[in-house]
Motif scaffolding. Sequence first.
Motif, PDB file in Angstrom:
ATOM      1  N   ASP A 572      23.417  19.743   3.294  1.00  0.00           N
ATOM      2  CA  ASP A 572      22.389  20.711   2.917  1.00  0.00           C
ATOM      3  C   ASP A 572      21.113  20.056   2.416  1.00  0.00           C
ATOM      4  OD1 ASP A 572      23.307  19.680   0.585  1.00  0.00           O
ATOM      5  OD2 ASP A 572      24.148  21.539  -0.203  1.00  0.00           O
ATOM      6  N   THR A 624      13.246  21.988   3.195  1.00  0.00           N
ATOM      7  CA  THR A 624      14.497  21.306   2.867  1.00  0.00           C
ATOM      8  C   THR A 624      15.668  22.231   3.184  1.00  0.00           C
ATOM      9  OG1 THR A 624      14.136  22.006   0.594  1.00  0.00           O
ATOM     10  CG2 THR A 624      13.741  19.700   1.075  1.00  0.00           C
ATOM     11  N   ASN A 625      16.831  21.634   3.178  1.00  0.00           N
ATOM     12  CA  ASN A 625      18.048  22.293   3.619  1.00  0.00           C
ATOM     13  C   ASN A 625      17.827  22.824   5.036  1.00  0.00           C
ATOM     14  OD1 ASN A 625      20.560  23.309   3.827  1.00  0.00           O
ATOM     15  ND2 ASN A 625      20.393  24.802   2.162  1.00  0.00           N
ATOM     16  N   THR A 638      14.451  26.325   2.402  1.00  0.00           N
ATOM     17  CA  THR A 638      13.366  26.426   1.420  1.00  0.00           C
ATOM     18  C   THR A 638      12.169  25.649   1.934  1.00  0.00           C
ATOM     19  OG1 THR A 638      14.214  24.510   0.259  1.00  0.00           O
ATOM     20  CG2 THR A 638      14.819  26.642  -0.624  1.00  0.00           C
ATOM     21  N   THR A 640       8.119  24.306   0.889  1.00  0.00           N
ATOM     22  CA  THR A 640       7.128  24.084  -0.165  1.00  0.00           C
ATOM     23  C   THR A 640       5.845  23.579   0.473  1.00  0.00           C
ATOM     24  OG1 THR A 640       7.794  21.797  -0.443  1.00  0.00           O
ATOM     25  CG2 THR A 640       8.832  23.414  -1.880  1.00  0.00           C
ATOM     26  N   PRO A 738      -0.010  23.726 -13.597  1.00  0.00           N
ATOM     27  CA  PRO A 738       1.209  23.201 -12.961  1.00  0.00           C
ATOM     28  C   PRO A 738       2.280  24.266 -12.722  1.00  0.00           C
ATOM     29  CG  PRO A 738       1.157  22.618 -15.297  1.00  0.00           C
ATOM     30  CD  PRO A 738      -0.118  23.356 -15.012  1.00  0.00           C
ATOM     31  N   GLY A 739       2.168  25.445 -13.354  1.00  0.00           N
ATOM     32  CA  GLY A 739       3.193  26.475 -13.157  1.00  0.00           C
ATOM     33  C   GLY A 739       4.383  26.232 -14.067  1.00  0.00           C
ATOM     34  N   TYR A 740       4.968  27.334 -14.535  1.00  0.00           N
ATOM     35  CA  TYR A 740       6.140  27.207 -15.403  1.00  0.00           C
ATOM     36  C   TYR A 740       7.145  28.288 -15.024  1.00  0.00           C
ATOM     37  CZ  TYR A 740       9.060  27.360 -19.591  1.00  0.00           C
ATOM     38  OH  TYR A 740      10.122  27.370 -20.453  1.00  0.00           O
ATOM     39  N   LEU A 741       8.228  27.864 -14.423  1.00  0.00           N
ATOM     40  CA  LEU A 741       9.301  28.781 -14.005  1.00  0.00           C
ATOM     41  C   LEU A 741       8.753  29.989 -13.251  1.00  0.00           C
ATOM     42  CD1 LEU A 741      11.445  28.614 -17.274  1.00  0.00           C
ATOM     43  CD2 LEU A 741      11.576  27.160 -15.268  1.00  0.00           C
ATOM     44  N   GLY A 742       7.850  29.702 -12.345  1.00  0.00           N
ATOM     45  CA  GLY A 742       7.316  30.762 -11.497  1.00  0.00           C
ATOM     46  C   GLY A 742       6.144  31.505 -12.095  1.00  0.00           C
TER      47      GLY A 742
ATOM     48  N   TYR B 226      14.293  24.407 -17.316  1.00  0.00           N
ATOM     49  CA  TYR B 226      13.854  23.688 -16.108  1.00  0.00           C
ATOM     50  C   TYR B 226      14.157  24.535 -14.887  1.00  0.00           C
ATOM     51  CZ  TYR B 226      13.880  19.843 -19.409  1.00  0.00           C
ATOM     52  OH  TYR B 226      13.640  19.060 -20.483  1.00  0.00           O
ATOM     53  N   GLY B 227      13.501  24.183 -13.806  1.00  0.00           N
ATOM     54  CA  GLY B 227      13.821  24.862 -12.550  1.00  0.00           C
ATOM     55  C   GLY B 227      12.590  25.246 -11.778  1.00  0.00           C
ATOM     56  N   THR B 228      12.776  25.916 -10.709  1.00  0.00           N
ATOM     57  CA  THR B 228      11.794  26.322  -9.703  1.00  0.00           C
ATOM     58  C   THR B 228      11.197  25.111  -8.986  1.00  0.00           C
ATOM     59  OG1 THR B 228       9.709  26.373 -10.930  1.00  0.00           O
ATOM     60  CG2 THR B 228      11.121  28.336 -11.069  1.00  0.00           C
ATOM     61  N   GLN B 229      10.686  25.411  -7.829  1.00  0.00           N
ATOM     62  CA  GLN B 229      10.141  24.374  -6.970  1.00  0.00           C
ATOM     63  C   GLN B 229       9.051  23.560  -7.670  1.00  0.00           C
ATOM     64  OE1 GLN B 229      10.996  23.973  -3.446  1.00  0.00           O
ATOM     65  NE2 GLN B 229      10.098  22.029  -4.029  1.00  0.00           N
ATOM     66  N   THR B 230       8.211  24.250  -8.438  1.00  0.00           N
ATOM     67  CA  THR B 230       7.090  23.538  -9.033  1.00  0.00           C
ATOM     68  C   THR B 230       7.432  22.988 -10.409  1.00  0.00           C
ATOM     69  OG1 THR B 230       6.291  25.673  -9.812  1.00  0.00           O
ATOM     70  CG2 THR B 230       5.312  24.809  -7.791  1.00  0.00           C
ATOM     71  N   GLY B 231       8.676  23.124 -10.790  1.00  0.00           N
ATOM     72  CA  GLY B 231       9.102  22.495 -12.026  1.00  0.00           C
ATOM     73  C   GLY B 231       8.837  23.345 -13.237  1.00  0.00           C
ATOM     74  N   HIS B 263      23.991  20.831 -10.672  1.00  0.00           N
ATOM     75  CA  HIS B 263      23.640  22.032  -9.914  1.00  0.00           C
ATOM     76  C   HIS B 263      24.818  22.455  -9.062  1.00  0.00           C
ATOM     77  CE1 HIS B 263      22.709  18.938  -6.878  1.00  0.00           C
ATOM     78  NE2 HIS B 263      22.999  19.877  -6.009  1.00  0.00           N
ATOM     79  N   ALA B 266      22.836  25.109  -3.390  1.00  0.00           N
ATOM     80  CA  ALA B 266      22.478  24.162  -2.338  1.00  0.00           C
ATOM     81  C   ALA B 266      21.174  23.472  -2.672  1.00  0.00           C
ATOM     82  CB  ALA B 266      22.361  24.896  -1.004  1.00  0.00           C
ATOM     83  N   VAL B 267      20.296  24.225  -3.291  1.00  0.00           N
ATOM     84  CA  VAL B 267      18.990  23.659  -3.610  1.00  0.00           C
ATOM     85  C   VAL B 267      18.970  23.309  -5.093  1.00  0.00           C
ATOM     86  CG1 VAL B 267      16.525  24.099  -3.614  1.00  0.00           C
ATOM     87  CG2 VAL B 267      17.970  25.063  -1.817  1.00  0.00           C
ATOM     88  N   VAL B 268      18.634  22.064  -5.373  1.00  0.00           N
ATOM     89  CA  VAL B 268      18.734  21.544  -6.735  1.00  0.00           C
ATOM     90  C   VAL B 268      17.935  22.391  -7.719  1.00  0.00           C
ATOM     91  CG1 VAL B 268      18.272  19.568  -8.215  1.00  0.00           C
ATOM     92  CG2 VAL B 268      19.108  19.213  -5.879  1.00  0.00           C
ATOM     93  N   PHE B 269      16.673  22.678  -7.365  1.00  0.00           N
ATOM     94  CA  PHE B 269      15.815  23.298  -8.373  1.00  0.00           C
ATOM     95  C   PHE B 269      16.205  24.742  -8.696  1.00  0.00           C
ATOM     96  CE2 PHE B 269      13.353  23.904  -4.402  1.00  0.00           C
ATOM     97  CZ  PHE B 269      13.262  25.291  -4.402  1.00  0.00           C
ATOM     98  N   GLU B 270      17.081  25.309  -7.892  1.00  0.00           N
ATOM     99  CA  GLU B 270      17.532  26.666  -8.212  1.00  0.00           C
ATOM    100  C   GLU B 270      18.569  26.665  -9.325  1.00  0.00           C
ATOM    101  OE1 GLU B 270      18.790  28.402  -4.533  1.00  0.00           O
ATOM    102  OE2 GLU B 270      16.737  28.736  -3.846  1.00  0.00           O
TER     103      GLU B 270
END
Lengths: 1060, 481
Positions: A572, A624-625, A638, A640, A738-742, B226-231, B263, B266-270
């Motif tokens: 994956d 990825t995946n 996914t 990006t 930078p964004g924080y958890l969406g 922590y998490g999400t694609q953008t960190g 984790h 499948a996807v690490v950041f999730e």
Amino acid sequence: MNIKQLHIKRKAYLWLIAGSSLLQPQLAAANGRATGGYLEAGQVNTVPLADCLRELAAKAQKRLVYDSRLLEGKRITPPAAEMPAEQALMETLSRAGIAYQLKGSMVILRAETRAEASATARQTVIRGTVTDSLTGEPIAGATVRTDGSMAAVKTGNGGSFSLPWPGTASAATLTVSSVGYRTYSARVTPGTADGLAIALQQDLFGLDEVVVTGQGLDISKRRLSTNVTSISGAELEKVPAGRIDQLLQAKLPNAQIRLTGGQSGATSIIRARGVVSAFMNSTPVIYVDGVRMDNLNTPSTIGGGSTQGAGVSSIADIPMDNIERIEYINGGAATTLYGSDAANGVIQIFTKKGGADRTSVTAEATVGREAATTDFLHFERTKDLLFEPGTYQKYNVAINGASGRIGYSFTGGYLNSTGVQLFKQNANKRLDLRSGFRADLHEKLVYESSFSFVNNQYKRNRNGNQGGYTGLWFAESGASAVTGPQPRFNPRIDELSEEEFARMREYVREAERLQDNEIVVNRFQTSQSFQYKPLENLQLKALGGLDFRVLRNQNIQTNEYLTHTTGNLTTDRGSISNGERKYWGLTLELNGQHRAEVGDFSFVTTVGGQLFRNEDRQVAYNGTNIRDGARNIADAATKTSNEVYYEVVNYGVYVQSNIGWKNRLFMDLGLRGDGNSAFGEAIGVQYYPKVGLSYIPSATEWWADALPFIASAKVRGNYGVAGNFPTPFMNLRTVSFPGYLGEQAASFGTPGVDLRPEKTKTLEAGVDLGFWRDRVRLSAGMYHTITDDALFSVPSAPSTGEAEAFRNVGKILNRGWEFSTNIAAIQKASTSLNVNLAVNTLYNRVLDAGGAAPFNINGFSERTIQTVVQEGYPIGFIRASYGVFGPDGVLESTTPLQYLGTTIPDLFGSMGIDFRYKGLNIYVNADYQQGAYANNWDSQFRYNYGAGDEGIPQGEINSPRGRAGWLEFTNMFIEKTDFIKVRSIGATYSFTAAELRNRLQGVTVGISAINPLNFASSSFDPEATISGSAAGQGGATTGGIAYATYSAPRQFLLSVRITL
Amino acid sequence: MNQQMKTFKKAYLAGLIALTAASCELTEVTNPYVTEDRFLNTPQAAITWLNGVRRQASTTVGTVVEFTELVSDNYFNNYTQSSKVFDIPQINHYDVDVTRIQSAIHKLMEMSEFGLTEVLSADAESTPLQRAELLLYKAYAQLLGADLYVGLPTEPLGPVKTPAELLTGAIALLTEAQDIFQDPDDKRICALLMGRAYHRLGDATQAVTRAQEALANPLLLRQVKYGTQTGPSNNFQSAIFSSNTNSFAPLPRLDFLDPKYFHTTAVVFEDEKPIAIAKAEEAYLIIAEAQIAANQLTQARQTLHSLLTETVAARPVVMIDDSRETRNGGNRDDYPLTEVQVRFDADDQPRSGYVLDRQQGNIPAYTVSGTRVTGEDINAAADADGLLYLVYRLRQELFIAEGRRMTDLGIRFPVSQQEELSNANVGSAHTQPVLPAFIPGDRAMDDFTHDTATGTVTMRYDMNKVLIENKTDETIIPFIN
């Protein structure tokens, strides 16, 4: 002209020199003449006009009536014998510009009226041939023009040319010029315009060679206080090369060009007068037909290949077919007119825009074999493991011609190199299309244009510091001890049993096969220019053009690849990473040049304005995946993306005046003022002045008597300023997101510092001498360059919470001597032997860092190895731990962060031999360096992984620490990188048209070996060093770390060039 | 001059004018960045900035954990990525990682301060709760500074404050924040962090008071996320689990606690695990240490029992597949992947259950707290030293991968060279690390032998034993000193 007028003119010039910022000089017309003496035109088969007419009249049974003064002294080429006598008589009269009236059998001759003369002139064509005075060989591609017109033509393959008579003038000055020859000038009249046989004398010294680089418009080298290197297209055609910097390797006497890796498209390190900046890459600015090219010679922020491995250079796809000539200046006063980013010098490429009347078609095929350069491999078996022989093919068709007032030039080229790595993982395919046009729209107006398109494709396998598996790291750095299949291999691969080695080979082949990385570049560029000569002594030029380059870098990592190389079943994590960079650069330039002679003084004044802007947009889109086999991210689980954008505009106005006295003493004064969007608000216009002196003592009367063995001599000296501008928008105080958890999140961005350009101030002096009729030329000079306001990446004090930022705090010194010599050891009609040698010294120091902490421009972390910028040291010196071993061979002490050697050579240069015997030409080109060092990181890894003892005392290896101290004595892995590399050896044989019974215009066959011989003091390839990482896109780099990087392959090529 | 020439001259002139006019536009560039002025004068500046501070808190904690776990005996860097010398431990003020950690702490401090002084006042919609949270992060940054460094400035290029000054400052900020917070758990977090500060200051009375206040909720927990694609992304999770190289290896006797972060998607950041910055466990340990120091051994035993039963036992345990763990780095010959016995040092008896066989099936993972210290161990501890040993063993096991162990070992980073070069307040004493004499060098803290015949791994040092032996050293065990 009376004294008063003269006085007023001098005043006018002084006023102008004092710093006029006028765009259009409103100068009084003066009767300027081209510099250089006039010579009598050589005539072939001409007879006295009177004799010719009498003979024809007799044959035609006519009687001539005329005033004898009318025909006095005139000569003419007799008409063709087969022409009927009466027609021949009339045609000859017409050609000779004699009006006539027929009265029965009587022909009354008289001088033509003005109107008649101009009508005649319009029908007149100037014809002739141009040959080399020594060898008698025709010279193709020479430029022929007349002073009354902007129109110019090129000589064809047989040296012949034909040029329409300029306007209504009753006489004109014909000028013939060709790189490497003295410019020829002669008066011609309609009556003497035919059958010209012009023999050009070789110009070994080049005083009157005309150049444009650094000068706005044409100027002869005699007048310049700076060096301009020009290389003719014919010289460039000799060596087959895949890219322009490789082509120039060992060709520029005062510059060094090193490819940093053997993969196609790899970045190069080009530098001349040292490293003037710790911020900006030392690559010169490159122009093609006056248009700025994208010259990024480091990985880009996104999509330029791995930072320390497979960096891709924009120079690798600059068009290089059908080049007329290249000019190069290496910084200082020579580049002042280029302003805010020319401190590293300027390369100008001029392409062909037409040929002779008779269209010539040249087809060239180069084919050959490529072989890996295995000289520097540590293990014998690496060669078997990673390389295979390759093939090289390059085809090229060029059409050059002219029709009436239009010159045209087309080129198409195709290159296919399979590379020398397994599974063609380093193949390169390239397609080039190019056209050039020149139209003499009017006798005073010329339009020139060129268009080119390049498509370049590379395959790339992993190398350098790419993380995970790379072939060279696995084999040469001993990583097979810690990665790869279980059980691990003995990393001393030469000691492996055949069986074990077969297992390793199977693993490596699969790991190489499964890599899927590709770079595709599409590049389009055009240049459009008008040159207008409203007055005899005033020339205007307007130029516009653009360079558009799109690069796409795709790396596909399949699950299969990851499973194979990590040993962990992966299902994956397959990924596709795409990086795209779009570069769009616009160049606009408008300038005018005025020439005047006032008494013993001559003035060449240039005023111009230039605007250069570019947009650089980079996008990453990754998936990825993704399932193996998918080739676009639509199928990724996914996705990006990322983006960066740089836009910058630089605009400047310059004025320059070159004042000559008696054609032997010249003063050069210039000033450029620049605005730039990357400067901080408080900075405003930046000024770059220059002043220079050039003196030609050999042009004095006493010289020839006093120093007969020195045919030519020139003394020169100058002071000038050039710049490097900062990264756009880095002067602003910004907030980043930078964004924080969406969710949206804000943070400190750039801290906001007013930035101005680095100013590189060069003082130089030199002498050029030509001994024994210029057969031995020697050029010697010194330069002293200080970069003020150098942009240093100043790490912020942690307590500020601010990001690291560039600031104008540094001061850098470069100084050195530049020597070059050319010796014409044999110079006969059928044989010549030329030897050239260039020697350059260099001393580089950071004089002041403004209290800033040392910062690295290359390498890894502080505790491993870095190349660093620090006060009191050369830029990019190697900094790591210095260890001392006790008598028992055990490490006694270690001091981190020590100076372990400079990466900048203190001596470098090039050399070459060129031998010609009739059609046979044999050449060798080489270059060398001395005094630089590099770290053998491969060796250090080998020690760490037990793949070798690498000269470390046994006591240390047997100590309780074992090999864990591998970073404590990096001094043991530093090697001198002195080298001599023979870049090319080749031979060509050219068949003349006569030898080919005129069925073809010419055939040249050649054989060559590229990169045939390397002599180096280091056990690794001193050139193949990872280039640039810490400093980012366009950042300074000096190489210095040899790590898992391929050497440039050897090529053995056969080429055939046929001219129809 | 003929007509053609005139026409051309006109065209040329027109072209020139057009070029001049166009050049005004040609010199304009697009700025893709947001300037500070623009940011402050647009809506929702406060919430956006607070999010940035939260992100910075995650990043700072991530950086602290990555490097301090290597300095301590908890984890060993089995690859060449990340620090190569902290495992020795070798700490120099010019080390980029020393700078990196200091910068991460200051950035949290300065971003909080900028939020408090500039952003809140610029945003009409800002709330007192936002202020309280910013105060909390500023205090936490100072707490980290006191725990990890010999001293740090609290303002750009300011004087270097001693750890005691930093702790006092943190307590003041937390007091102010506690007053503003409404949620009882938020108030308890402030109390717990104050307890931690008083512990470090050696003030047992205050520390115990705050700890007891916090224990009103025995499952009290505050984590950075922590998490999400953008960190932000949990680098430590990557180093111990997610990356293919799995580069950090735990000390064999802590193997059962690895991985704390992992984790399952499948996807690490999730699925990036949070890291605790304050949890109830610490309150018990503060109280227990105070009780031991006061020789109240029975009470101390009771406190430790409560810790295990009321808190640790209630923390989540997840069964995960960790069969990809290969410990195949190049920096040492590692302990086996099969189940082996472990001796804490050469004097210890072999113990089971510390090194797991991850190939045999799923293993338990403790995302908040896990330990192999049992009630029997607590009962068996005969004296103050025995109990103190258990307190520090519990601190090590419960706080593993939270960046606390280095401080418990008495090790402190020096002020970085980059600060020294710009800040005249930094003296030469500030640039020396604190490395107590009892800390063994040459990677010995991470060292062990493996007797393949008996299948036993023997640790070279039991660092908790070493701590107790050196308990009077002023760098450690605050309540004893």
